[in-house]
Design a protein around this motif. Sequence first.
Motif, PDB file in Angstrom:
ATOM      1  N   GLY A 226       3.919  -6.315  -7.093  1.00 16.41           N
ATOM      2  CA  GLY A 226       3.842  -7.274  -5.998  1.00 16.41           C
ATOM      3  C   GLY A 226       3.797  -6.613  -4.630  1.00 16.41           C
ATOM      4  N   LEU A 227       4.587  -5.578  -4.434  1.00 10.92           N
ATOM      5  CA  LEU A 227       4.607  -4.881  -3.152  1.00 10.92           C
ATOM      6  C   LEU A 227       3.298  -4.140  -2.879  1.00 10.92           C
ATOM      7  N   PRO A 228       2.772  -3.364  -3.824  1.00  9.00           N
ATOM      8  CA  PRO A 228       1.487  -2.706  -3.557  1.00  9.00           C
ATOM      9  C   PRO A 228       0.361  -3.707  -3.322  1.00  9.00           C
ATOM     10  N   LYS A 229       0.380  -4.812  -4.053  1.00  9.10           N
ATOM     11  CA  LYS A 229      -0.660  -5.830  -3.872  1.00  9.10           C
ATOM     12  C   LYS A 229      -0.576  -6.450  -2.478  1.00  9.10           C
ATOM     13  N   GLY A 230       0.620  -6.768  -2.039  1.00 10.33           N
ATOM     14  CA  GLY A 230       0.790  -7.351  -0.713  1.00 10.33           C
ATOM     15  C   GLY A 230       0.373  -6.406   0.395  1.00 10.33           C
ATOM     16  N   VAL A 231       0.732  -5.140   0.251  1.00 11.59           N
ATOM     17  CA  VAL A 231       0.357  -4.143   1.254  1.00 11.59           C
ATOM     18  C   VAL A 231      -1.162  -3.979   1.290  1.00 11.59           C
ATOM     19  N   LEU A 232      -1.784  -3.907   0.118  1.00 11.52           N
ATOM     20  CA  LEU A 232      -3.234  -3.746   0.056  1.00 11.52           C
ATOM     21  C   LEU A 232      -3.954  -4.941   0.663  1.00 11.52           C
ATOM     22  N   GLU A 233      -3.510  -6.150   0.342  1.00  4.58           N
ATOM     23  CA  GLU A 233      -4.140  -7.341   0.920  1.00  4.58           C
ATOM     24  C   GLU A 233      -4.018  -7.348   2.434  1.00  4.58           C
ATOM     25  N   TYR A 234      -2.849  -7.009   2.932  1.00  6.19           N
ATOM     26  CA  TYR A 234      -2.621  -7.012   4.372  1.00  6.19           C
ATOM     27  C   TYR A 234      -3.543  -6.011   5.075  1.00  6.19           C
ATOM     28  N   VAL A 235      -3.584  -4.787   4.594  1.00  4.95           N
ATOM     29  CA  VAL A 235      -4.382  -3.753   5.250  1.00  4.95           C
ATOM     30  C   VAL A 235      -5.870  -4.070   5.124  1.00  4.95           C
ATOM     31  N   ALA A 236      -6.305  -4.492   3.940  1.00  4.74           N
ATOM     32  CA  ALA A 236      -7.721  -4.771   3.731  1.00  4.74           C
ATOM     33  C   ALA A 236      -8.193  -5.939   4.592  1.00  4.74           C
ATOM     34  N   ARG A 237      -7.384  -6.984   4.703  1.00  2.00           N
ATOM     35  CA  ARG A 237      -7.777  -8.136   5.527  1.00  2.00           C
ATOM     36  C   ARG A 237      -7.888  -7.769   7.001  1.00  2.00           C
ATOM     37  N   ASN A 238      -7.122  -6.782   7.435  1.00  2.35           N
ATOM     38  CA  ASN A 238      -7.204  -6.357   8.831  1.00  2.35           C
ATOM     39  C   ASN A 238      -8.315  -5.341   9.087  1.00  2.35           C
ATOM     40  N   ILE A 239      -8.851  -4.737   8.048  1.00  2.21           N
ATOM     41  CA  ILE A 239      -9.939  -3.782   8.220  1.00  2.21           C
ATOM     42  C   ILE A 239     -11.288  -4.486   8.272  1.00  2.21           C
ATOM     43  N   VAL A 240     -11.501  -5.463   7.416  1.00  2.41           N
ATOM     44  CA  VAL A 240     -12.828  -6.061   7.222  1.00  2.41           C
ATOM     45  C   VAL A 240     -13.132  -7.119   8.279  1.00  2.41           C
ATOM     46  N   ASP A 241     -14.422  -7.488   8.355  1.00  2.00           N
ATOM     47  CA  ASP A 241     -14.851  -8.551   9.265  1.00  2.00           C
ATOM     48  C   ASP A 241     -14.616  -9.934   8.668  1.00  2.00           C
ATOM     49  N   ASP A 242     -14.690 -10.038   7.340  1.00  2.00           N
ATOM     50  CA  ASP A 242     -14.508 -11.320   6.651  1.00  2.00           C
ATOM     51  C   ASP A 242     -13.228 -11.272   5.812  1.00  2.00           C
ATOM     52  N   PRO A 243     -12.067 -11.632   6.397  1.00  2.00           N
ATOM     53  CA  PRO A 243     -10.814 -11.541   5.650  1.00  2.00           C
ATOM     54  C   PRO A 243     -10.740 -12.510   4.474  1.00  2.00           C
ATOM     55  N   ASP A 244     -11.517 -13.592   4.521  1.00  2.00           N
ATOM     56  CA  ASP A 244     -11.498 -14.537   3.406  1.00  2.00           C
ATOM     57  C   ASP A 244     -12.204 -13.983   2.171  1.00  2.00           C
ATOM     58  N   GLY A 245     -12.997 -12.964   2.338  1.00  2.00           N
ATOM     59  CA  GLY A 245     -13.702 -12.349   1.220  1.00  2.00           C
ATOM     60  C   GLY A 245     -12.885 -11.309   0.476  1.00  2.00           C
ATOM     61  N   VAL A 246     -11.647 -11.085   0.905  1.00  4.01           N
ATOM     62  CA  VAL A 246     -10.777 -10.084   0.264  1.00  4.01           C
ATOM     63  C   VAL A 246     -10.033 -10.740  -0.891  1.00  4.01           C
ATOM     64  N   PHE A 247     -10.104 -10.097  -2.060  1.00  2.00           N
ATOM     65  CA  PHE A 247      -9.402 -10.577  -3.238  1.00  2.00           C
ATOM     66  C   PHE A 247      -8.881  -9.372  -4.009  1.00  2.00           C
ATOM     67  N   VAL A 248      -7.620  -9.423  -4.427  1.00  2.00           N
ATOM     68  CA  VAL A 248      -7.011  -8.315  -5.152  1.00  2.00           C
ATOM     69  C   VAL A 248      -6.598  -8.798  -6.534  1.00  2.00           C
ATOM     70  N   GLU A 249      -7.100  -8.115  -7.562  1.00  2.00           N
ATOM     71  CA  GLU A 249      -6.698  -8.380  -8.946  1.00  2.00           C
ATOM     72  C   GLU A 249      -5.659  -7.339  -9.348  1.00  2.00           C
ATOM     73  N   THR A 250      -4.700  -7.760 -10.124  1.00  2.00           N
ATOM     74  CA  THR A 250      -3.721  -6.817 -10.647  1.00  2.00           C
ATOM     75  C   THR A 250      -3.703  -6.888 -12.163  1.00  2.00           C
ATOM     76  N   SER A 251      -3.527  -5.751 -12.782  1.00  2.00           N
ATOM     77  CA  SER A 251      -3.344  -5.718 -14.232  1.00  2.00           C
ATOM     78  C   SER A 251      -2.329  -4.631 -14.550  1.00  2.00           C
ATOM     79  N   GLU A 252      -1.422  -4.972 -15.440  1.00  2.00           N
ATOM     80  CA  GLU A 252      -0.389  -4.022 -15.842  1.00  2.00           C
ATOM     81  C   GLU A 252      -0.898  -3.256 -17.045  1.00  2.00           C
ATOM     82  N   ARG A 253      -1.008  -1.958 -16.894  1.00  2.00           N
ATOM     83  CA  ARG A 253      -1.529  -1.138 -17.988  1.00  2.00           C
ATOM     84  C   ARG A 253      -0.438  -0.814 -18.995  1.00  2.00           C
ATOM     85  N   ARG A 254       0.399   0.122 -18.655  1.00  2.00           N
ATOM     86  CA  ARG A 254       1.517   0.527 -19.506  1.00  2.00           C
ATOM     87  C   ARG A 254       2.795   0.199 -18.780  1.00  2.00           C
ATOM     88  N   GLN A 255       3.870   0.589 -19.383  1.00  2.00           N
ATOM     89  CA  GLN A 255       5.164   0.349 -18.743  1.00  2.00           C
ATOM     90  C   GLN A 255       5.239   1.112 -17.430  1.00  2.00           C
TER      91      GLN A 255
END
Length: 144
Positions: free
Chosen positions: A66-95
């Motif tokens: 949750g923390l890495p996803k939130g940080v990534l969304e925040y930084v990416a939305r502030n970098i790009v011109d279209d913040p609504d086009g930012v989407f982050v998928e998460t998947s848990e691989r191993r433990q």
Amino acid sequence: MTSDSSDEEFDSSDEFEDEDDIDLSAEDDDGDDGDDGDDGDDGDDGDDGDDDLDEIGAEGNRIVGGLPKGVLEYVARNIVDDPDGVFVETSERRQGEVELRLHVSPSDMGKVIGRRGRVAQALRQVVAAAGTKEGVRASLDIVD
């Protein structure tokens, strides 16, 4: 100099008359007498036990990554011109391992990657640091 006249001039009970009206029992919700909490009680004191459930529920309901996803969304939305086009998928691989996939609009792909991939590399480092703080290993893939 008499001590009787000085005692009459400064009487602390006169200054704080309103303190008697305050109900101090509301400040101490657990009902103990302020000691270390071990009053010989077996724990069944008739309360609903919300304190115990909150401590267990806080860790049990934690979203992994949750923390890495939130940080990534925040930084990416502030970098790009279209913040609504930012989407982050998460998947848990191993433990303890989380993979994040960043989707941005095609016009913003250059801003997220940067010259020679420097922005993408910086995003990966920030995501990895946020994952380390949370206790997981987080990796980032930028998808088109």
